[in-house]
Design a protein around this motif. Sequence first.
Motif, PDB file in Angstrom:
ATOM      1  N   GLU A   1       0.815  -1.321  -0.025  1.00 39.44           N
ATOM      2  CA  GLU A   1       0.055   0.118   0.179  1.00 39.44           C
ATOM      3  C   GLU A   1       0.913   1.063   0.093  1.00 39.44           C
ATOM      4  O   GLU A   1       0.520   2.216  -0.771  1.00 39.44           O
ATOM      5  CB  GLU A   1      -1.071  -0.104   1.239  1.00 39.44           C
ATOM      6  N   VAL A   2       1.848   1.157   0.838  1.00 38.39           N
ATOM      7  CA  VAL A   2       2.788   2.544   0.801  1.00 38.39           C
ATOM      8  C   VAL A   2       3.474   2.799  -0.569  1.00 38.39           C
ATOM      9  O   VAL A   2       3.523   3.617  -1.077  1.00 38.39           O
ATOM     10  CB  VAL A   2       4.069   2.045   1.971  1.00 38.39           C
ATOM     11  N   ALA A   3       3.928   1.441  -1.178  1.00 37.38           N
ATOM     12  CA  ALA A   3       4.716   1.731  -2.625  1.00 37.38           C
ATOM     13  C   ALA A   3       3.492   2.104  -3.452  1.00 37.38           C
ATOM     14  O   ALA A   3       4.143   2.913  -4.280  1.00 37.38           O
ATOM     15  CB  ALA A   3       4.977   0.185  -3.079  1.00 37.38           C
ATOM     16  N   GLN A   4       2.017   1.674  -3.342  1.00 37.37           N
ATOM     17  CA  GLN A   4       1.258   2.171  -4.187  1.00 37.37           C
ATOM     18  C   GLN A   4       1.072   3.782  -4.058  1.00 37.37           C
ATOM     19  O   GLN A   4       1.072   4.620  -4.923  1.00 37.37           O
ATOM     20  CB  GLN A   4      -0.069   1.691  -3.910  1.00 37.37           C
ATOM     21  N   PHE A   5       1.146   4.251  -2.953  1.00 38.79           N
ATOM     22  CA  PHE A   5       0.818   5.732  -2.568  1.00 38.79           C
ATOM     23  C   PHE A   5       2.024   6.389  -2.986  1.00 38.79           C
ATOM     24  O   PHE A   5       1.740   7.504  -3.531  1.00 38.79           O
ATOM     25  CB  PHE A   5       0.637   5.946  -0.983  1.00 38.79           C
ATOM     26  N   ILE A   6       3.294   6.056  -2.743  1.00 35.49           N
ATOM     27  CA  ILE A   6       4.270   6.690  -3.363  1.00 35.49           C
ATOM     28  C   ILE A   6       4.415   6.896  -4.966  1.00 35.49           C
ATOM     29  O   ILE A   6       4.790   8.134  -5.394  1.00 35.49           O
ATOM     30  CB  ILE A   6       5.661   5.910  -2.839  1.00 35.49           C
ATOM     31  N   GLU A   7       3.840   5.814  -5.592  1.00 37.88           N
ATOM     32  CA  GLU A   7       3.833   5.811  -6.814  1.00 37.88           C
ATOM     33  C   GLU A   7       2.970   6.896  -7.342  1.00 37.88           C
ATOM     34  O   GLU A   7       3.081   7.632  -8.234  1.00 37.88           O
ATOM     35  CB  GLU A   7       3.313   4.437  -7.650  1.00 37.88           C
ATOM     36  N   MET A   8       1.853   6.897  -6.697  1.00 33.62           N
ATOM     37  CA  MET A   8       0.562   8.119  -6.915  1.00 33.62           C
ATOM     38  C   MET A   8       1.421   9.318  -6.551  1.00 33.62           C
ATOM     39  O   MET A   8       1.147  10.117  -7.718  1.00 33.62           O
ATOM     40  CB  MET A   8      -0.477   7.663  -5.928  1.00 33.62           C
ATOM     41  N   GLY A   9       1.949   9.642  -5.625  1.00 38.15           N
ATOM     42  CA  GLY A   9       2.680  10.700  -5.504  1.00 38.15           C
ATOM     43  C   GLY A   9       3.761  11.477  -6.320  1.00 38.15           C
ATOM     44  O   GLY A   9       3.669  12.376  -6.729  1.00 38.15           O
ATOM     45  N   GLU A  10       4.345  10.437  -6.925  1.00 38.67           N
ATOM     46  CA  GLU A  10       5.259  10.684  -8.030  1.00 38.67           C
ATOM     47  C   GLU A  10       4.544  11.203  -9.209  1.00 38.67           C
ATOM     48  O   GLU A  10       5.192  12.149  -9.770  1.00 38.67           O
ATOM     49  CB  GLU A  10       6.239   9.597  -8.116  1.00 38.67           C
ATOM     50  N   ALA A  11       3.510  10.391  -9.784  1.00 38.71           N
ATOM     51  CA  ALA A  11       2.687  10.808 -10.703  1.00 38.71           C
ATOM     52  C   ALA A  11       2.207  12.031 -10.511  1.00 38.71           C
ATOM     53  O   ALA A  11       2.218  12.887 -11.479  1.00 38.71           O
ATOM     54  CB  ALA A  11       1.748   9.705 -10.879  1.00 38.71           C
ATOM     55  N   VAL A  12       1.509  12.581  -9.461  1.00 37.74           N
ATOM     56  CA  VAL A  12       1.011  13.787  -9.341  1.00 37.74           C
ATOM     57  C   VAL A  12       1.934  14.903  -9.359  1.00 37.74           C
ATOM     58  O   VAL A  12       1.644  15.789  -9.901  1.00 37.74           O
ATOM     59  CB  VAL A  12       0.289  13.902  -8.014  1.00 37.74           C
TER      60      VAL A  12
END
Length: 302
Positions: A129-140
């Motif tokens: 879940e953490v990895a998924q949110f980090i990926e989302m943050g990087e995309a934004v």
Amino acid sequence: MASMGLNLEEQKAVDRFRKEVVEPSMTSLVVLDFWAEWCGPCKALTPVLEKVCGEYADKGVVLAKINVDEEQFIAAQFQVRSIPTVYAMFQGQPVADLTNARSESQLKALLDQLLSQLPVGGPDEGTAEVAQFIEMGEAVLAEGDGVRAAGIFAQVVEMAPENPAARAGLIRALVAAGKIDEALAAADALDETLSADSGVKAALSALELAGDRVDEGELQTLRAAAAERPTDMEAQLAFAEAAYAAGQRDEAADALLAMVQHDREWNDGAARAQLVKIFEAVGLEDPWVVATRRRLSRVLFG
């Protein structure tokens, strides 16, 4: 490692590295050995690495070897200056320099320490879940929305306060949002271990560069002074720093490259050092950085 902005051979090298090192490191601790056929110390170290990594295989340790003659681009990305050079990699990032561990006991001691600190063996649901949110943050953040990205990374830091990617992302997002004081506070909250992470170091470089931000009127004054006095190195550097902080990185790079061409040794190579700091802050694999590094190479080496 990203592949944008690279030539065909470099992209192939990155793809090989991703398959052989990055992907295994997502769940295992990868001992990454940079070596060459002609290297005598490498031949002495190889049996030690193979034996210890074999014994630690059931603990999630694997050995990956990079021949620096065949993979010069990858070696350059890791700034390998001599061989053997040995790193421990986890989840795509170097987490320790194992080069000085030349005996079985030294290597085992370092591996034991790393294994006690890292979630080797596969991500649990929380880690995923953490990895998924980090990926989302990087995309934004890549879309240019620093405020929203900072909000995402702040949540991740609450979930996983020891995650260096989350900490680095938060600092970079706050810088992008112009919230320098908050970025400084986030930097001050880092402990020694997090501060040593390569991604966090890049974020701190971005924060340091952002500290040169000035208003539009002062930027115009610095631009005019640099244009009027092209051989005044202090004026050129002041403008380059302010231009980069204002988001005008092409102007900043042009000014710094001109300084290197005019007098590369000025102030102990300050212009080149500033360029390197910018490269680290943006990311060595960023297409703009790749192109600008090539421009710097042409200036330095013709």
